[in-house]
Every structure is written in C-alpha cells, then in structure tokens.
Enzyme design. Structure first.
Site, short mmCIF file in Angstrom:
data_model
loop_
_atom_site.label_atom_id
_atom_site.label_comp_id
_atom_site.label_asym_id
_atom_site.label_seq_id
_atom_site.Cartn_x
_atom_site.Cartn_y
_atom_site.Cartn_z
CG ASP A 1 -3.22 4.07 -3.41
OD1 ASP A 1 -4.28 3.42 -3.45
OD2 ASP A 1 -3.11 4.92 -2.46
CD GLU A 2 -5.68 -0.93 -1.25
OE1 GLU A 2 -5.33 -1.68 -0.25
OE2 GLU A 2 -6.49 0.05 -1.06
CG ASP B 1 -1.92 1.05 1.29
OD1 ASP B 1 -2.34 1.58 0.07
OD2 ASP B 1 -2.94 1.14 2.10
#
Length: 271
Positions: free
Chosen positions: A103-104, A8
């Site tokens: 974003d993860e 993350d």
C-alpha cells in the site's frame, strides 16, 4: 533537482473493506481476525485508533480497548487486487515506481513534469485518480529525496499532501522526534533519548566520528539522515528485489518439531 513522491494509502486494509461495505465507514473497524484468538491487528480504522488501537497490537487487547469494534478477518487476495489497481495508476505517471509494501510506493517524477504539469498539480491528480478509480484515500509527501518524502507523507496523514521545497529538508526535519526518522526503531530511539538526543536537530549536532563509533556504518547513515540527505534512487519493481511472505499465528504455543515443520512447509508452499 529530483522530484520524488511517497504515496501511502490511508488504513489500506480497512479502506478496502469500506469500499466493499460502505456501512463500515466512520466505525471502529479492525482487520486481523477473531478477537478471541491469538492474532494481532493488521489494520485499524481511524475511528478505532482514537481508542489507542494500532497495528501489531494483540486482538484481545484491542477488544478490551473498544468493545464496539468490528473485527474482520480480511482477504489478502482482495487487497492485492486493489493494490494492483493503485500501482497501475502510479505507473501511468512515471516508469520509476518503487513499491515499498502492498500500500505504499515511491514515484520519481523527475523529468516527467512537462508531461503532467506542476508537481503539486500532478500529486493532486494522482490522489484524485486513486480515489475515483479505486475508492481509496492516499497521503502524499513530496521532496527532493526519498527520506524526506516518506517523513512528509507520514506527517500529514490521513488524506493530505505536503511538499518540502528543495533547500528546506533540514529545517523540516529538525523539530521532529528522532523516532520519526525511517530506520530508527523504538530501541534506537530510546538509546538516543537516554543520551539526551530527542529531536532530529539535536541528532544533527552529534559529530560523525561519535556516531560511527557508537553505531558503525549505521552511524554515518544517521548523520546524513539528520541533515535531510539521501541519495538513494527510486528503483522500479523490475530492477529491484521484491519481498514475498506468508505468515500465520498458532492458536497455542508449540515446541513440537514435526508440527512446526509442517506449518513451515505449508507457508513455503503458499509463498
């Protein structure tokens, strides 16, 4: 035994802006747009979070909390390019990379450790490579399943790693608040707390039959999550369903059907 990472990025949108403009580092930066408009916070730097600012907060309120904050509109096209570079790094370690957002992602390293080395060394190498090649810090949770890996990464933010050794899943989750379990929103957490269930340990003592009566199929899921049990596999992007969306915030409330249809049509075209 599976070896799963939850990778993350830390304050991703803000981190990208800091790479593009290093003078922003260490300052209260908010990505979301004009604070005099009706938008909400898309991302806030950790310096801004010290003032109580968080994602989805109205920009007007964020400005009141921190008068010195720097507001940026942001560029999704730029964020998507940084995201692509990060996922290129992840796919260099396993064919099983499941994006959860821009974003993860989950990365299944099961069967890959003879290629890369130990789990901890591989996770550290991934963090270092993302930092060196993209300029973004990441937090990583490591566990035998997706549920525990995700909670672990959130526990050590920002920019750290945590490995929950197989067999310690339940012990790790037990002292945490029920709101830390993925899928337990603020409403569900409040309901549980009203019944005296504040920690995961307390939730794990509730009989399965009671949870099923109260929450249906979701009750069975809560029963397993409270015990650190999750059998969901990591599904690669090619095999999974990807969600794509576009949104906007109106400057003023509107009930004009023709106007709203035109906005809707525009967003559909953007998608």
């Amino acid at each position: 035994m599976r070896n799963i990472l939850h990778v993350d990025m830390d304050a991703f949108f803000v981190s990208v802006e800091e790479v593009l403009d290093p003078s922003l580092r260490g300052k209260p930066v908010i990505v979301g747009g004009d604070p005099n408009g009706r938008g909400v916070v898309a991302a806030a730097s950790y310096a801004a979070r010290k003032y109580g600012i968080h994602s989805a907060m109205p920009l007007v309120r964020a400005q009141r909390l921190c008068r010195s904050a720097i507001f940026l509109r942001g560029s999704h096209r730029c964020y998507e390019e940084f995201s692509r570079r990060i996922f290129d790094v992840l796919r260099g370690y396993s064919p099983l990379v499941e994006p959860m957002s821009i974003d993860e992602a989950f990365v299944d390293l099961t069967g890959c450790l003879r290629l890369h080395g130990s789990l901890l060394d591989t996770a550290q190498e991934i963090r270092d490579k993302i930092r060196q090649q993209v300029g973004i810090n990441a937090s990583i949770g490591m566990a035998s399943n997706k549920l525990v890996a995700k909670v672990a990464s959130a526990t050590v933010k920002p920019s750290s790693m945590l490995w929950i050794v197989p067999g310690m899943e339940r012990s790790f989750l037990s002292p945490l608040g029920v709101e830390r379990i993925p899928g337990v929103g603020s409403k569900s957490a409040m309901e549980l707390k009203c019944m005296g269930i504040r920690t995961v340990a307390q939730l794990s003592k509730v009989p399965l039959k009671w949870l099923e009566q109260a929450y249906g199929k979701r009750g069975a899921s809560l029963y397993l999550k409270a015990r650190g049990v999750c059998e969901n596999p990591v599904v690669s992007e090619e095999k999974g369903n990807r969600s794509i969306s576009r949104e906007t915030t109106l400057k003023k409330d509107s009930v004009d059907t023709r106007y709203l249809r035109s906005i809707f049509s525009y967003l559909v075209e953007k998608v």
